[in-house]
Design an enzyme around this catalytic site. Structure first.
Site, PDB file in Angstrom:
ATOM      1  NE  ARG A   7      -5.382   5.754  -8.551  1.00  0.00           N
ATOM      2  CZ  ARG A   7      -4.312   5.207  -7.985  1.00  0.00           C
ATOM      3  NH1 ARG A   7      -3.566   5.916  -7.159  1.00  0.00           N
ATOM      4  NH2 ARG A   7      -3.989   3.949  -8.245  1.00  0.00           N
TER       5      ARG A   7
ATOM      6  CG  ASP B 121      -0.741   5.647  -4.021  1.00  0.00           C
ATOM      7  OD1 ASP B 121      -1.030   6.180  -5.116  1.00  0.00           O
ATOM      8  OD2 ASP B 121       0.272   4.938  -3.863  1.00  0.00           O
TER       9      ASP B 121
ATOM     10  CE  LYS C 153       0.943  -1.605  -4.723  1.00  0.00           C
ATOM     11  NZ  LYS C 153       1.450  -0.763  -5.828  1.00  0.00           N
TER      12      LYS C 153
END
Length: 431
Positions: free
Chosen positions: A339, A308, A21
């Site tokens: 997160r 990530d 991505k």
């Protein structure tokens, strides 16, 4: 919103890792700023990538989508002209937003940036400070993405913090070479996520734009450059591969295909981290495969350069002997959700032992996860996929609420999961 019930099962087989991505965003932008026709191959139409495609179309590029590639006529070689007043819908893509804000100032007229989810909470102060210094008109809504900017970016010296988000630096790097005079970016703090800057510089260089990088302390940018039209293939994505590399480390049997072993992606760090946790990798032209060399070992994981992949690495740490500490991960609190809080809450429901700290986690390993509960994705794609991987080591089934958020980055994740033997059923549809 649909929920998903997953019964514990061992994953086995091969999986083609979707295209990066990060590199797809960059290739699309470089092509869309070029002076001719480009073909970009190996495109996966996640929500974030669609947002960038639509955004560059709004700025005068002409992008036509095909099954797994796009044709791009760059804005500097297209008859299409940006509208004087244009709306750029970033959906929930922080990359699209932060990359496109300075790029939009290359084109006359005003741009209105809108989006969804937590995107309006992502800080943009770095750009607001530039707008103030250069007299660029702007207005915004606190807590919501409703940013309107009008003006032209001028070349000069830009002082930018390196520990907020590399996306601001990437946005400026894309933009400044197209201005008529030279510019300089000075990094005022320690640089985090250097790997993402490396990806930006590689993509720009591939399209003919040169930047001088002085050890990530300053970037020297010649003006009056141009992006050359070319064809390009997007490499496989280590941030998505991390889910199946971690699954393999947890006792599943998965071969990950279509990964570039010479990649500059920062999330390739997943391999180095898992190796420290006692996983031995066999990498060749066929794919990448890991084997656990005895018991998994605890380690210290620095999240500053690879935020990530921290959620799924936490699921591995939860099943590792000893105590693993995750440090320098405070930026995970301003992603699609908090997160650090989310992964702590949901994995602990499964039987993990995780303590949340201000900028990290302390994870004490357990032998197995229990399951038998309902967990929530927090509408965050990486949390949903992390929970799916964790389910393979649960004693009982789990239900993941709001699992469709995977469309943001990896729309076919559960198809791949099922193809590997994952036992998945849509459970119920709520409100």
């Amino acid at each position: 919103m649909a929920d998903l019930k997953i019964y514990p099962s061992k994953l086995k087989g091969e999986v083609k890792i979707p295209p990066s991505k990060s590199m797809a965003h960059r290739a699309i932008i470089c092509a869309a700023l070029s002076d001719g026709l480009c073909i970009i191959e190996n495109i996966d139409y996640s929500d974030d990538i669609i947002a960038t495609i639509d955004a560059m179309n709004s700025l005068g590029a002409k992008i036509v989508k095909h099954k797994d590639y796009i044709e791009v006529i760059g804005a500097y070689g297209s008859d299409e002209k940006p509208q004087e007043t244009r709306i750029i819908d970033c959906n929930e893509s922080g990359s699209t937003l932060r990359f496109l804000v300075p790029i939009s100032l290359l084109f006359k007229g005003s741009s209105k940036f809108i989006g969804r989810g937590n995107l309006g909470k992502r800080p943009l102060t770095t750009y607001y400070n530039i707008f103030e210094r250069q007299g660029i008109e702007y207005s915004y809504e606190e807590g919501n993405l409703n940013l309107v900017i009008n003006g032209e970016l001028n070349p000069g010296t830009f002082e930018v913090e390196g520990n907020v988000s590399s996306q601001f630096i990437t946005g400026l790097l894309f933009t400044l070479p197209l201005l008529k005079e030279d510019s300089k970016i000075i990094i005022t703090t320690e640089m985090e996520s250097k790997g993402y800057i490396d990806l930006t510089l590689r993509a720009m260089n591939d399209f003919g734009v040169e930047i001088i990088n002085n050890n990530y302390r300053e970037f020297i940018i010649k003006g009056n450059q141009k992006y050359n039209a070319r064809n390009y293939r997007v490499e496989g994505d280590y941030s998505q591969a991390a889910f199946f590399l971690c699954a393999d480390s947890l006792g599943n049997d998965v071969l990950c295909k279509d990964l570039d072993l010479n990649s500059l992606q920062g999330d390739k760090e997943v391999i180095d981290i898992l190796e420290r946790m006692n996983v031995v990798f066999n990498a060749n032209d066929i794919g990448v495969k890991g084997t656990t060399n005895g018991e998994l070992a605890s380690t210290v994981i620095d999240g500053s350069q690879c935020p990530d992949i921290i959620p799924v690495l936490t699921s591995v740490a939860a099943l590792t002997k000893g105590t693993t500490e995750i440090i320098n991960a405070g930026r995970l609190r301003i992603k699609e959700c908090d997160r650090l809080a989310a992964v702590t809450s949901e994995l602990n429901k499964l039987g993990a032992k995780i303590i949340e700290k201000e900028d990290g986690l302390v994870v004490t390993g357990v032998e197995k996860l229990q399951g038998g509960v309902e967990v929530w994705s927090h509408k965050d794609h990486r949390i949903a996929m992390t929970l799916a991987i964790a389910s393979t080591r649960c004693e009982e089934p789990i239900v993941i609420k709001d699992y469709e958020c995977i469309a943001k980055s990896y729309p076919n994740f559960f198809e791949d999961f099922k193809a590997l033997g994952g036992n998945v059923h849509e459970w119920n549809v709520g409100k």
